[in-house]
Design a protein around this motif. Structure first.
Motif, PDB file in Angstrom:
ATOM      1  N   GLU A   1       0.834  -1.193   0.000  1.00  0.00           N
ATOM      2  CA  GLU A   1       0.000   0.000   0.000  1.00  0.00           C
ATOM      3  C   GLU A   1       0.878   1.256   0.000  1.00  0.00           C
ATOM      4  O   GLU A   1       1.936   1.292   0.636  1.00  0.00           O
ATOM      5  CB  GLU A   1      -0.907   0.024   1.224  1.00  0.00           C
ATOM      6  N   GLU A   2       0.436   2.271  -0.710  1.00  0.00           N
ATOM      7  CA  GLU A   2       1.168   3.532  -0.744  1.00  0.00           C
ATOM      8  C   GLU A   2       1.434   4.065   0.659  1.00  0.00           C
ATOM      9  O   GLU A   2       2.527   4.579   0.947  1.00  0.00           O
ATOM     10  CB  GLU A   2       0.377   4.577  -1.548  1.00  0.00           C
ATOM     11  N   LEU A   3       0.456   3.920   1.547  1.00  0.00           N
ATOM     12  CA  LEU A   3       0.608   4.489   2.889  1.00  0.00           C
ATOM     13  C   LEU A   3       1.771   3.841   3.636  1.00  0.00           C
ATOM     14  O   LEU A   3       2.392   4.462   4.499  1.00  0.00           O
ATOM     15  CB  LEU A   3      -0.679   4.362   3.688  1.00  0.00           C
ATOM     16  N   THR A   4       2.099   2.571   3.316  1.00  0.00           N
ATOM     17  CA  THR A   4       3.221   1.919   3.998  1.00  0.00           C
ATOM     18  C   THR A   4       4.549   2.537   3.587  1.00  0.00           C
ATOM     19  O   THR A   4       5.546   2.432   4.308  1.00  0.00           O
ATOM     20  CB  THR A   4       3.257   0.408   3.704  1.00  0.00           C
TER      21      THR A   4
ATOM     22  N   THR B   1      -3.164   5.011  -2.997  1.00  0.00           N
ATOM     23  CA  THR B   1      -4.257   5.253  -2.047  1.00  0.00           C
ATOM     24  C   THR B   1      -5.530   5.713  -2.749  1.00  0.00           C
ATOM     25  O   THR B   1      -6.636   5.495  -2.251  1.00  0.00           O
ATOM     26  CB  THR B   1      -3.820   6.313  -1.015  1.00  0.00           C
TER      27      THR B   1
ATOM     28  N   ARG C   1       4.941   5.733   3.198  1.00  0.00           N
ATOM     29  CA  ARG C   1       4.980   7.089   3.742  1.00  0.00           C
ATOM     30  C   ARG C   1       4.936   7.117   5.263  1.00  0.00           C
ATOM     31  O   ARG C   1       5.289   8.130   5.876  1.00  0.00           O
ATOM     32  CB  ARG C   1       3.813   7.906   3.183  1.00  0.00           C
ATOM     33  N   ARG C   2       4.499   6.035   5.886  1.00  0.00           N
ATOM     34  CA  ARG C   2       4.383   6.008   7.350  1.00  0.00           C
ATOM     35  C   ARG C   2       5.780   5.828   7.952  1.00  0.00           C
ATOM     36  O   ARG C   2       6.412   4.800   7.753  1.00  0.00           O
ATOM     37  CB  ARG C   2       3.474   4.863   7.780  1.00  0.00           C
TER      38      ARG C   2
END
Length: 270
Positions: free
Chosen positions: A160-163, A197, A165-166
């Motif tokens: 996932e894209e969020l992984t 996302t 950036r986190r």
């Protein structure tokens, strides 16, 4: 430890150390002083309560004149350090000719740097001890041997894209992790894809899982939950996961575009 296989190995190693120590006429404290460990540690190892490090076995072998018999046990002890579910999963990964994984909340374990893994285990609640964190990080890093196997398995990931950036563990850890993704993504038998996302259609909303195909053509699944992971061997359920994974890959960015996306995110972090 709640792991009969590992406990049996540690008890056997502990008995061997005790036999050699007594044959050498040494007390536990004397052996400890000679190899740089406490009497308490020697006692715990002999009772199978603590896992001896390779250094412990090597020094004990030399001091006790075991002729390599204690040092030879390092490989068995190393495997016993890892939790049973990790050993079982590593066995499947070592047999698979194809391995596909979708990770929804964090970078997949096989792709993680030691620092990223360390941060993940350090933030678990209830909290792990330092020794448990060290053991779990070592276990996860050992599974990365799947990338070096010959013949090479086909390995694919969807993240996932969020992984990306986190900043788990901090910005420096994240930058190192993104660089490792780029490095692994260059391997010819590895493909990494990113699920943006903003996708309106997403077949992976039920959470992380993986699909493994064995040499005999059998497909297994592996699902990850809050408290329990499970291997899925039922052919119908495994087929559903395989179909779902194919849909997820089709919805994600292609591998080349995904690496460009990861490089872009890394550039934003510098």
């Amino acid at each position: 430890m709640q792991d009969e296989e590992a406990e049996a190995v540690l008890r056997a190693v502990g008995r061997q150390i005790k036999v050699w120590r007594e044959a050498a006429g040494l007390r536990q404290g004397e052996l400890g002083s000679a190899i740089g460990y406490s009497e308490e540690m020697v006692s715990a190892v002999e009772r199978g309560r603590r896992i001896p490090k390779p250094d412990f076995l090597e020094k004990a072998d030399e001091v006790l004149g075991a002729g390599g018999k204690l040092a030879f046990m390092k490989e068995d002890v190393e495997r016993a350090r890892y939790p049973k579910k990790v050993r079982d999963l590593a066995r499947l990964e070592s047999e698979a000719v194809e391995l596909g994984a979708y990770a929804s909340l964090q970078i997949h374990g096989l792709l993680q740097t030691p620092e990223y893994t360390q941060a993940l285990y350090a933030m678990r609640r209830p909290a792990y001890t330092d020794e448990e964190v060290e053991r779990l990080v070592a276990a996860r890093m050992a599974r990365k041997a799947v990338f070096e196997r010959v013949p090479r398995p086909a390995i694919t990931f969807v993240l996932e894209e969020l992984t990306l950036r986190r900043p788990l563990g901090g910005r420096t850890v994240l930058r190192q992790q993104l660089q490792q993704l780029l490095d692994l993504g260059q391997l010819r038998h590895v493909e990494i894809q990113v699920m943006p996302t903003d996708r309106e259609d997403h077949a992976g909303v039920m959470g992380s899982f993986r699909v493994l195909k064995l040499p005999d053509g059998k497909t297994l699944g592996h699902s990850e939950g809050q408290l329990h992971d499970r291997v899925i061997s039922d052919p119908r359920e495994a087929q559903i996961l395989e179909m779902r994974y194919g849909m997820i890959r089709a919805q994600a960015l292609p591998p080349r575009e995904s690496l460009a996306f990861i490089e872009k995110v890394l550039g934003e972090e510098k």
